[in-house]
Structure formats: structure tokens, C-alpha cells
Design an enzyme around this catalytic site. Structure first.
Site, PDB file in Angstrom:
ATOM      1  N   LYS A  27      47.245  -4.709 -25.116  1.00  0.00           N
ATOM      2  CA  LYS A  27      47.232  -6.291 -24.768  1.00  0.00           C
ATOM      3  C   LYS A  27      47.161  -6.982 -26.181  1.00  0.00           C
ATOM      4  O   LYS A  27      48.160  -8.037 -26.347  1.00  0.00           O
ATOM      5  CB  LYS A  27      46.296  -6.473 -23.779  1.00  0.00           C
ATOM      6  CG  LYS A  27      45.991  -8.112 -23.515  1.00  0.00           C
ATOM      7  CD  LYS A  27      45.143  -8.613 -22.667  1.00  0.00           C
ATOM      8  CE  LYS A  27      43.797  -8.532 -23.370  1.00  0.00           C
ATOM      9  NZ  LYS A  27      43.327  -9.770 -23.853  1.00  0.00           N
ATOM     10  N   ASN A  28      46.073  -6.865 -26.765  1.00  0.00           N
ATOM     11  CA  ASN A  28      45.959  -7.752 -27.992  1.00  0.00           C
ATOM     12  C   ASN A  28      46.828  -7.655 -28.912  1.00  0.00           C
ATOM     13  O   ASN A  28      46.868  -8.021 -30.051  1.00  0.00           O
ATOM     14  CB  ASN A  28      44.245  -7.387 -28.378  1.00  0.00           C
ATOM     15  CG  ASN A  28      43.506  -8.017 -27.524  1.00  0.00           C
ATOM     16  OD1 ASN A  28      43.884  -8.694 -26.370  1.00  0.00           O
ATOM     17  ND2 ASN A  28      42.240  -8.023 -27.862  1.00  0.00           N
ATOM     18  N   CYS A  36      35.105 -21.605 -23.116  1.00  0.00           N
ATOM     19  CA  CYS A  36      35.334 -20.419 -22.838  1.00  0.00           C
ATOM     20  C   CYS A  36      34.301 -19.560 -22.475  1.00  0.00           C
ATOM     21  O   CYS A  36      33.306 -19.971 -22.852  1.00  0.00           O
ATOM     22  CB  CYS A  36      36.155 -19.253 -24.066  1.00  0.00           C
ATOM     23  SG  CYS A  36      36.341 -17.512 -23.772  1.00  0.00           S
ATOM     24  N   ARG A  88      34.155 -20.468 -29.305  1.00  0.00           N
ATOM     25  CA  ARG A  88      35.478 -19.989 -29.996  1.00  0.00           C
ATOM     26  C   ARG A  88      36.330 -21.006 -30.282  1.00  0.00           C
ATOM     27  O   ARG A  88      37.478 -21.117 -29.794  1.00  0.00           O
ATOM     28  CB  ARG A  88      36.128 -19.107 -28.715  1.00  0.00           C
ATOM     29  CG  ARG A  88      35.224 -18.117 -28.166  1.00  0.00           C
ATOM     30  CD  ARG A  88      36.034 -17.152 -27.073  1.00  0.00           C
ATOM     31  NE  ARG A  88      36.864 -16.156 -27.894  1.00  0.00           N
ATOM     32  CZ  ARG A  88      37.439 -15.299 -27.348  1.00  0.00           C
ATOM     33  NH1 ARG A  88      37.421 -15.024 -25.880  1.00  0.00           N
ATOM     34  NH2 ARG A  88      38.391 -14.410 -28.117  1.00  0.00           N
ATOM     35  N   ASP A 123      34.788  -5.846 -28.168  1.00  0.00           N
ATOM     36  CA  ASP A 123      35.340  -5.500 -26.932  1.00  0.00           C
ATOM     37  C   ASP A 123      35.083  -4.350 -26.059  1.00  0.00           C
ATOM     38  O   ASP A 123      35.331  -3.995 -24.912  1.00  0.00           O
ATOM     39  CB  ASP A 123      36.826  -5.534 -26.891  1.00  0.00           C
ATOM     40  CG  ASP A 123      37.574  -6.785 -27.222  1.00  0.00           C
ATOM     41  OD1 ASP A 123      36.513  -7.790 -27.208  1.00  0.00           O
ATOM     42  OD2 ASP A 123      38.752  -7.257 -27.659  1.00  0.00           O
ATOM     43  N   ARG A 181      43.842  -9.619 -15.936  1.00  0.00           N
ATOM     44  CA  ARG A 181      44.248 -10.080 -17.340  1.00  0.00           C
ATOM     45  C   ARG A 181      44.403  -8.798 -18.370  1.00  0.00           C
ATOM     46  O   ARG A 181      45.241  -9.151 -19.166  1.00  0.00           O
ATOM     47  CB  ARG A 181      43.243 -10.964 -17.768  1.00  0.00           C
ATOM     48  CG  ARG A 181      43.224 -12.370 -16.966  1.00  0.00           C
ATOM     49  CD  ARG A 181      42.196 -13.335 -17.859  1.00  0.00           C
ATOM     50  NE  ARG A 181      42.355 -13.088 -19.133  1.00  0.00           N
ATOM     51  CZ  ARG A 181      41.550 -13.269 -20.114  1.00  0.00           C
ATOM     52  NH1 ARG A 181      40.234 -13.653 -19.644  1.00  0.00           N
ATOM     53  NH2 ARG A 181      41.630 -13.199 -21.194  1.00  0.00           N
TER      54      ARG A 181
HETATM   55  C1  UD1 Z   1      40.572 -11.405 -30.609  1.00  0.00           C
HETATM   56  C2  UD1 Z   1      40.702 -10.490 -29.512  1.00  0.00           C
HETATM   57  C3  UD1 Z   1      39.455 -10.398 -28.620  1.00  0.00           C
HETATM   58  C4  UD1 Z   1      38.376  -9.909 -29.630  1.00  0.00           C
HETATM   59  C5  UD1 Z   1      38.168 -10.580 -30.820  1.00  0.00           C
HETATM   60  C6  UD1 Z   1      37.259  -9.961 -31.831  1.00  0.00           C
HETATM   61  C7  UD1 Z   1      43.052 -10.926 -29.074  1.00  0.00           C
HETATM   62  C8  UD1 Z   1      43.978 -11.720 -28.058  1.00  0.00           C
HETATM   63  N1  UD1 Z   1      41.986 -11.372 -28.637  1.00  0.00           N
HETATM   64  O1  UD1 Z   1      40.126 -12.644 -30.269  1.00  0.00           O
HETATM   65  O2  UD1 Z   1      39.719  -9.576 -27.490  1.00  0.00           O
HETATM   66  O3  UD1 Z   1      37.043  -9.857 -29.013  1.00  0.00           O
HETATM   67  O4  UD1 Z   1      39.464 -10.623 -31.401  1.00  0.00           O
HETATM   68  O5  UD1 Z   1      37.477  -8.532 -32.106  1.00  0.00           O
HETATM   69  O6  UD1 Z   1      43.292 -10.422 -29.849  1.00  0.00           O
HETATM   70  N2  UD1 Z   1      35.980 -18.107 -35.115  1.00  0.00           N
HETATM   71  C9  UD1 Z   1      35.811 -19.370 -35.602  1.00  0.00           C
HETATM   72  N3  UD1 Z   1      36.772 -20.311 -35.886  1.00  0.00           N
HETATM   73  C10 UD1 Z   1      38.169 -19.681 -35.661  1.00  0.00           C
HETATM   74  C11 UD1 Z   1      38.410 -18.561 -35.323  1.00  0.00           C
HETATM   75  C12 UD1 Z   1      37.289 -17.958 -34.854  1.00  0.00           C
HETATM   76  O7  UD1 Z   1      34.676 -19.418 -35.784  1.00  0.00           O
HETATM   77  O8  UD1 Z   1      39.025 -20.548 -36.202  1.00  0.00           O
HETATM   78  C13 UD1 Z   1      35.220 -17.063 -34.619  1.00  0.00           C
HETATM   79  C14 UD1 Z   1      35.023 -16.915 -33.121  1.00  0.00           C
HETATM   80  O9  UD1 Z   1      34.280 -18.032 -32.464  1.00  0.00           O
HETATM   81  C15 UD1 Z   1      34.305 -15.771 -33.169  1.00  0.00           C
HETATM   82  C16 UD1 Z   1      34.819 -14.998 -34.326  1.00  0.00           C
HETATM   83  O10 UD1 Z   1      35.163 -16.161 -35.476  1.00  0.00           O
HETATM   84  O11 UD1 Z   1      32.915 -15.907 -32.996  1.00  0.00           O
HETATM   85  C17 UD1 Z   1      35.855 -13.784 -34.230  1.00  0.00           C
HETATM   86  O12 UD1 Z   1      37.092 -14.525 -33.440  1.00  0.00           O
HETATM   87  P1  UD1 Z   1      38.489 -14.018 -33.615  1.00  0.00           P
HETATM   88  O13 UD1 Z   1      38.341 -12.631 -34.510  1.00  0.00           O
HETATM   89  O14 UD1 Z   1      39.343 -15.239 -34.234  1.00  0.00           O
HETATM   90  O15 UD1 Z   1      38.867 -13.655 -32.070  1.00  0.00           O
HETATM   91  P2  UD1 Z   1      39.947 -13.850 -31.275  1.00  0.00           P
HETATM   92  O16 UD1 Z   1      41.102 -13.717 -32.273  1.00  0.00           O
HETATM   93  O17 UD1 Z   1      40.010 -15.160 -30.612  1.00  0.00           O
END
Ligand code: UD1
Length: 427
Positions: free
Chosen positions: A26-27, A124, A129, A314, A406
């Protein structure tokens, strides 16, 4: 069909035995679909799972004007996406609020059209996030970004330009957004402290097939030389390492013996290592992995979630179920997301002995879990409740199953083929 009121009913205690076929990730599928916005030509994606999140992103893309053919929201025969006529570069709140990953359209839209308006994903269930790191990096590439009325309004009238970007924290979605944006930017972009997740590498590989110039994917430093345009491609998605890990836990929990067909061990090293330490046997077999416990006891182990190649957040909730019935105590530390222990009170209702202290959970193994009605709160928390149900005495009823839909394709079918007593009740 509204599946929001469905429940899943499990009678625990059956060892799983047989073969489970692992779906496309999915991701990885989500960013691959978003990448279709970078070209007017058709991108064909194979091995895309049929899931709620895939449908949600397909809706966002269709709203933008992408034509989606082949097998609608995934499944056999490939998903065909053609962004030949983008009418509007706005991703509206009603669609984005359903899934945070919708923000992946921001980078590609801005890179190709010089403008994008994407709703902020909003709060969320697993913490705040934010997307500040995505925004800051796009600004470094010359974008002007305003946050107004709950929307990210981005413009780059002269196009994006290459930049040296160092993410202060590893972000999977941020790396993906910048990777896509940089393929069409003028000059060279260097992403430092890039996410190394296999899903990021799959996206880079697909972009290369579309004509992008990228090196260093899979490492902490990705270098992208912008090109004038990208073309169509056909790309096969990788298999879902989190789905595979979840079923590996199911096999171990129930003292079963399961072949995970299509699982890619190279993407699962930290999970396999943790499962082995906990007393589960895992071996490579042609085309997949064999997982079994062989009657041995489960051992409590300590775990800390980390960016790839570390242990994935995850898989944290699923692993906690295993620890809940292991010998001894385990300490599970969550470093990626705040507030990602919402499965704990539900597991406690099934008899687990878990206490949370800030970002760490202390799990004291108990002899058995007891079935109970429980409530799913997010995707991975939900699957952990199903796993607990598979090993609990008596009946477990999981409510709010739409979280599972989902991210887990045909979950109850895959488990019941291996002997689980599990059924979905549709209201
Ligand atoms: C992706 C995965 C999710 C997984 C996560 C971490 C998808 C669709 N989802 O989520 O299943 O749990 O990676 O492996 O691929 N952060 C910030 N600012 C930002 C972006 C992120 O502070 O602009 C923080 C987030 O709040 C979190 C951390 O960074 O604490 C990691 O987030 P991120 O790696 O961006 O996760 P996703 O891409 O949302």
C-alpha cells in the site's frame, strides 16, 4: 457499499496453517500513483492492492483530472493512470482529510504545473503529523507557499529549481514528495538524511523508468538531476512488508506453520530478526518465507521503532500482541509517532498486562488472552486486535473495521484459508 459498520468476529485458538499470498505494498502504491501526475503519458502500475486508501487516492487523482483505467482501484491487470488533461490543481479537503498521504500530490503538481492547492491533512488519530518538512523543502526549491483557509497554496511560476535539502528528521512522505518534485526541477537536487524505506526506492525506480535521472536511492543521500519531461512507463509494485510481517506474527502467535508467498525477506530484516529473538522460526523458501514456532515458547524482547532499516513503527502494535503472551517482560519504545499506543487499552481489555510510560510500553507476558469486544482506532492498531483475537480464548469482536479495509486486502479470507475461525458481519 458502506462498510463502516462491519464487524469482524474471531474465535481464537486455531493454529494457522497453509499459504498466505502477500499483496502489493500500500505505502509504495500511493506514491507510485501520485507520480503519474508528472507526465501526460500513461503510467501502468501492476500489483496494486484493492484497498480503501488506494480508492481514496484514486478519487483525489480523478478529481484533478487523471483518467484511471485498467482495473479501477487496483487488482489484477494493472492500474492505468493518465494525467493528460489536468483541469484543476486543487486537492480538496473532503478527499484529503480521509488520508494524509494525499499530500503526495503536492510535489508532482507543483513541479509540472507550477501551481498546486492541497488541503492540509489535519489532525490524525496517531498524533499531529505535520507536513512542515515537505513545505520547507519545496520552498528551498523556489516555491512560494502560503497556508490559507486550511489549504497549502503553492506557486512556482518560473518552475522549481534544484536545491540542497537536508531533512532535520527522516520523513518518508517528505522524501517522496521532494523526489517527485525534483525530477522536473531545473538543475540538481540533493536530498540528505533521505528516508531509505523500500517504498521510497520503488518510487525512485519507477521515476527512472519514466525517464528521471536519479542516483543514491536506498541510501541517505539521493541525487536527482532534473529533466524537461517524463514519459509513460509500466512498473510492478513491491510486496507489502508490513502485511507480510503482520501474518508472520499471526503464525507465531498461534503456533502455526505458514508460507508467506511473495514476501521479500530483504525488506524485512529488522522484523525477521525480532521475530527470531522472540522464538519464531523463519526460513527462506522458493517464492517467499516460511514462518512457524514449532511448539517452542515465546520470549519477551525489547524493541525500539526507527526509520528503515530499523524496526518499523507500522509493526509495533502487532509485535506488542506477541509480547503480551511471551515469557517475561518486554519494553517497546515508539520513536516515530507520539500517541501510537491506542491499542494498549484495547489489549488490556483482553487481559494483556501493559503499562505505558511516555514513549515506552512495558509489557509483562501473561499466560493467555481472553476474547472481548474491542474497537479499532487506526490501521495497525486494528490488525493487532485481530491478531490478539486469533490467539485469545473465546470470541473477539472487532468494531470499526473500515480501518482494516484501508490497508489489509481480503484479511478475513486470507486468514480463514489458513484455518482461522474469522468472519465479517455486514450490517
Ligand atoms: C509513512 C507511512 C506510514 C509509516 C510512516 C513511518 C505511507 C503512506 N505512510 O508515513 O505508514 O508509519 O511513514 O514509517 O507511506 N513529520 C514532521 N513533519 C513533516 C513530516 C513528518 O514532523 O513534514 C514527522 C511525523 O509527524 C512523524 C515522523 O516525522 O513523527 C515520520 O513521519 P513520515 O516518515 O513523514 O511518515 P509518513 O510519510 O506520513
Amino acid at each position: 457499499m458502506d462498510q463502516s459498520m462491519d464487524t469482524i468476529v474471531i474465535r481464537g485458538g486455531k493454529p494457522l496453517s497453509g499459504t498466505i499470498s502477500i499483496s502489493g505494498a500500500k505505502n509504495a502504491a500511493l506514491p507510485l500513483m501520485a507520480a503519474s501526475l508528472l507526465t501526460p503519458e500513461t503510467v501502468v502500475l501492476e500489483n496494486i492492492p484493492v484497498l480503501g486508501d488506494i480508492r481514496t487516492l484514486a478519487d483525489v487523482l480523478e478529481e484533478l483530472g487523471v483518467e484511471i483505467g485498467g482495473n479501477g482501484s487496483g487488482g489484477e491487470g494493472g492500474l492505468e493512470l493518465t494525467a493528460g488533461h489536468i483541469e484543476d490543481t486543487t486537492a480538496p479537503y473532503e478527499l484529503v482529510r480521509k488520508m494524509r498521504a494525499s499530500v503526495l500530490v503536492l510535489g508532482p503538481l507543483l513541479a509540472r504545473f507550477g501551481t498546486a492547492k492541497v488541503s492540509l491533512p489535519g489532525g490524525c488519530a496517531i498524533g499531529t503529523r505535520p507536513v512542515d518538512l515537505h513545505i520547507r523543502a519545496l520552498e528551498q526549491m523556489g516555491a512560494e507557499i502560503k497556508l490559507q483557509d486550511g489549504y497549502i497554496q503553492a506557486a512556482a511560476p518560473q518552475g522549481l529549481k534544484g536545491a540542497d535539502i537536508r531533512f532535520p528528521a527522516v520523513t518518508v512522505g517528505g522524501t517522496e514528495n521532494i523526489l517527485m518534485a525534483a525530477t522536473l526541477a531545473r538543475g540538481v537536487t540533493v536530498i540528505e538524511n533521505a528516508a531509505r524505506e523500500p517504498e521510497v526506492t520503488a518510487l525512485a525506480d519507477c521515476l527512472v523508468a519514466m525517464g528521471a535521472n536519479i542516483s543514491g536511492m536506498g541510501s541517505e543521500r539521493i541525487v536527482i538531476q532534473g529533466v524537461d519531461q517524463l514519459g509513460g512507463a509500466r512498473f510492478t509494485n513491491i510486496s507489502d512488508r508490513i502485511e507480510a510481517g503482520s501474518y508472520a506474527v499471526a503464525a507465531g502467535l498461534t503456533d502455526g506453520d505458514v508460507i508467506l508467498e511473495g514476501a521479500n525477506a530483504a525488506h524485512m530484516e529488522a522484523v525477521i530478526e525480532a521475530l527470531r529473538r522472540a522464538g519464531i522460526q523463519i526460513e527462506d523458501v522458493p517464492g517467499g518465507l516460511r514462518v512457524r514456532r514449532n511448539g517452542g515458547s515465546l520470549r519477551g524482547i525489547d524493541l525500539t521503532t526507527q526509520p528503515y532499516p530499523g524496526f518499523p513503527t507500522d509493526m509495533q502494535a502487532q509485535m506488542m500482541v506477541l509480547m503480551a503472551i511471551a515469557d517475561g517482560a518486554s519494553r517497546i519504545t515508539e520513536q516515530i509517532f507520539e500517541n501510537r499506543f491506542m491499542h494498549v487499552p484495547e489489549l488490556a481489555r483482553m487481559g494483556a498486562d501493559i503499562t505505558v510510560h511516555g514513549g515506552a510500553a512495558l509489557v509483562r507476558g501473561v499466560d493467555y488472552l481472553i476474547g472481548a469486544p474491542v474497537m479499532a482506532t487506526d490501521l495497525r492498531a486494528s490488525v493487532s486486535l485481530v491478531l490478539a483475537g486469533l490467539v485469545a480464548d473465546g470470541e473477539t469482536v472487532v468494531n470499526r473495521v473500515y480501518h482494516l479495509d484501508r490497508g489489509y486486502e481480503r484479511l478475513e479470507e486470507k486468514l480463514s484459508w489458513c484455518g482461522a475461525d474469522i468472519k465479517r458481519i455486514t450490517e
